[in-house]
Design a protein around this motif. Structure first.
Motif, PDB file in Angstrom:
ATOM      1  N   MET A 121       0.811  -1.000  -0.118  1.00  0.00           N
ATOM      2  CA  MET A 121      -0.074  -0.013  -0.018  1.00  0.00           C
ATOM      3  C   MET A 121       0.790   1.420   0.230  1.00  0.00           C
ATOM      4  O   MET A 121       0.436   2.349  -0.441  1.00  0.00           O
ATOM      5  N   ALA A 122       2.043   1.128   0.638  1.00  0.00           N
ATOM      6  CA  ALA A 122       2.986   2.219   0.655  1.00  0.00           C
ATOM      7  C   ALA A 122       3.434   2.370  -0.743  1.00  0.00           C
ATOM      8  O   ALA A 122       3.573   3.805  -1.459  1.00  0.00           O
ATOM      9  N   TYR A 123       3.850   1.419  -1.569  1.00  0.00           N
ATOM     10  CA  TYR A 123       4.272   1.670  -2.720  1.00  0.00           C
ATOM     11  C   TYR A 123       3.106   2.157  -3.638  1.00  0.00           C
ATOM     12  O   TYR A 123       3.309   2.962  -4.833  1.00  0.00           O
ATOM     13  N   ASP A 124       1.964   1.711  -3.383  1.00  0.00           N
ATOM     14  CA  ASP A 124       0.551   2.278  -4.156  1.00  0.00           C
ATOM     15  C   ASP A 124       0.373   3.760  -4.133  1.00  0.00           C
ATOM     16  O   ASP A 124       0.479   4.444  -5.084  1.00  0.00           O
ATOM     17  N   ARG A 125       0.778   4.348  -2.679  1.00  0.00           N
ATOM     18  CA  ARG A 125       0.542   5.838  -2.780  1.00  0.00           C
ATOM     19  C   ARG A 125       1.638   6.320  -3.170  1.00  0.00           C
ATOM     20  O   ARG A 125       1.628   7.578  -3.791  1.00  0.00           O
ATOM     21  N   VAL A 215      12.012  -0.785   4.624  1.00  0.00           N
ATOM     22  CA  VAL A 215      12.936   0.074   3.407  1.00  0.00           C
ATOM     23  C   VAL A 215      11.813   0.356   2.274  1.00  0.00           C
ATOM     24  O   VAL A 215      11.971   1.428   1.783  1.00  0.00           O
ATOM     25  N   ILE A 216      11.032  -0.524   2.150  1.00  0.00           N
ATOM     26  CA  ILE A 216       9.958  -0.244   0.938  1.00  0.00           C
ATOM     27  C   ILE A 216       9.129   0.995   1.422  1.00  0.00           C
ATOM     28  O   ILE A 216       8.922   1.905   0.804  1.00  0.00           O
ATOM     29  N   ILE A 217       8.566   0.943   2.691  1.00  0.00           N
ATOM     30  CA  ILE A 217       7.833   1.935   3.164  1.00  0.00           C
ATOM     31  C   ILE A 217       8.497   3.379   3.244  1.00  0.00           C
ATOM     32  O   ILE A 217       7.978   4.261   2.801  1.00  0.00           O
ATOM     33  N   LEU A 218       9.775   3.310   3.863  1.00  0.00           N
ATOM     34  CA  LEU A 218      10.385   4.525   4.108  1.00  0.00           C
ATOM     35  C   LEU A 218      10.845   5.112   2.636  1.00  0.00           C
ATOM     36  O   LEU A 218      10.837   6.281   2.627  1.00  0.00           O
ATOM     37  N   THR A 219      11.236   4.309   1.981  1.00  0.00           N
ATOM     38  CA  THR A 219      11.817   4.734   0.471  1.00  0.00           C
ATOM     39  C   THR A 219      10.394   5.357  -0.232  1.00  0.00           C
ATOM     40  O   THR A 219      10.640   6.343  -1.011  1.00  0.00           O
ATOM     41  N   SER A 220       9.410   4.653  -0.167  1.00  0.00           N
ATOM     42  CA  SER A 220       8.204   5.222  -0.966  1.00  0.00           C
ATOM     43  C   SER A 220       7.875   6.586  -0.346  1.00  0.00           C
ATOM     44  O   SER A 220       7.614   7.587  -0.997  1.00  0.00           O
ATOM     45  N   TYR A 221       7.739   6.724   1.131  1.00  0.00           N
ATOM     46  CA  TYR A 221       7.404   7.904   1.609  1.00  0.00           C
ATOM     47  C   TYR A 221       8.395   8.980   1.758  1.00  0.00           C
ATOM     48  O   TYR A 221       7.918  10.233   1.563  1.00  0.00           O
TER      49      TYR A 221
END
Length: 314
Positions: A121-125, A215-221
């Motif tokens: 969902m973070a990648y989607d955002r 890592v995915i969440i922090l990078t996305s945000y």
């Protein structure tokens, strides 16, 4: 239980779940509290799934992932809370060995799936805010299905590995689990045999999933924040921040409690603190997620008004 040898080790046929508290005066309060929370959880998550299905306006990638998050929340809360309510009310707090293994396996599978879903969902955002013109093309139905399927597979495989290793434990020192459901760390603490491999895999597995998803969440945000700060429209920045705030709230609460429970050293475990943290992500978070996403989301509130309005007119 069947006794083996002189070490007070036994072959377990059932476990006794001690629950949250052994104070009789708290039974009524705890049963009513958790019944209320579970009712809100069921109504909120199933209502969110139904609303997304019947509202064409919500047929977007973001709400597709949100519907699966609601499904997972409903499932792993249902695995835990009904049995916990029965144990609070009844004197008999036993659960069969098979029932314990099934509960543990399903809970681990859905918990792992939820953590992965939050990263997706973070990648989607990230795609929606950083590449809005290509959003629907990038997040195609095929990609959405692949991402969601990968989350379920990841949770299932990790849980299956832990289950297989746990089933290899031949005997236990006791069948009394100081917890309100069959969680892995309390089970391992009762084993007579060496479970260092199990404990190591728990730590490695939880840490690996936490690190990858974080890592995915922090990078996305990070990219989302950079994009938002470059926006000239104050309304656009406000809407983007509002959308991300709901997701970030869920991430911080869930991943924080999971990290606290599973990634601390076994020698420093505090069982009461673990219980409180576990209540938070097994009982409270599944109730909060639909509330967080509905109360802070104009699209969901508008879709709900339309559905309620159409029911009144009919």
């Amino acid at each position: 239980m069947v006794e083996i040898g002189d070490r007070n080790c036994t072959i377990v046929t059932e476990f006794i779940l001690l629950g949250l508290s052994d104070v009789p005066e708290l039974r009524v309060f705890l049963s009513l509290l958790f019944l209320l929370i579970y009712g809100v959880t069921v109504w909120g998550n199933l209502g969110m799934i139904a609303l997304i299905q019947v509202s064409p306006r919500l047929h977007t990638p973001m709400y597709f992932f949100l519907s699966h998050l609601s499904l997972v929340d409903f499932c792993y809360s249902t695995i835990i809370v009904p049995k916990m309510l029965v144990n609070i009310i009844n004197e008999d707090k036993s659960i069969s060995f098979l029932g314990c293994m099934v509960q543990f396996y399903l809970f681990c599978a859905y918990a792992g799936t939820e953590v992965c879903l939050l990263a997706v969902m973070a990648y989607d955002r990230f795609v929606a805010i950083c590449s809005p013109l290509l959003y629907m093309v990038t997040m195609s139905q095929t990609l959405r299905m692949v991402l969601v399927s990968s989350c379920y597979v990841c949770g299932t495989v990790c849980s299956l590995i832990h289950l297989c290793l746990t089933l290899e434990i031949p005997t236990y020192r006791s069948n009394v689990i100081n917890h309100f459901f069959c969680d892995l760390p309390p089970l391992l603490s009762l084993a007579c045999s060496d479970v260092s491999v199990n404990e190591l895999l728990v730590f490695i597995g939880a840490s690996f999933i936490e690190i990858i998803t974080t890592v995915i969440i922090l990078t996305s945000y990070l990219f989302i924040l950079i994009t938002i700060l470059r926006m000239r429209s104050a309304e656009g920045r406000r809407k983007a921040f509002s959308t991300c705030a709901s997701h970030l709230t869920t991430i911080v609460v869930l991943q924080g409690t999971l990290l606290f429970t599973y990634c601390q050293s076994s020698s420093g475990n505090n069982e009461d603190a673990d219980k409180v943290a576990t209540v938070f992500y097994t009982v409270v978070i599944p109730m909060l997620n639909p509330l967080i996403y509905s109360l802070r989301n104009k699209d969901v509130k508008e879709a709900l008004r339309r559905v309620v309005g159409s029911k009144r007119l009919s």
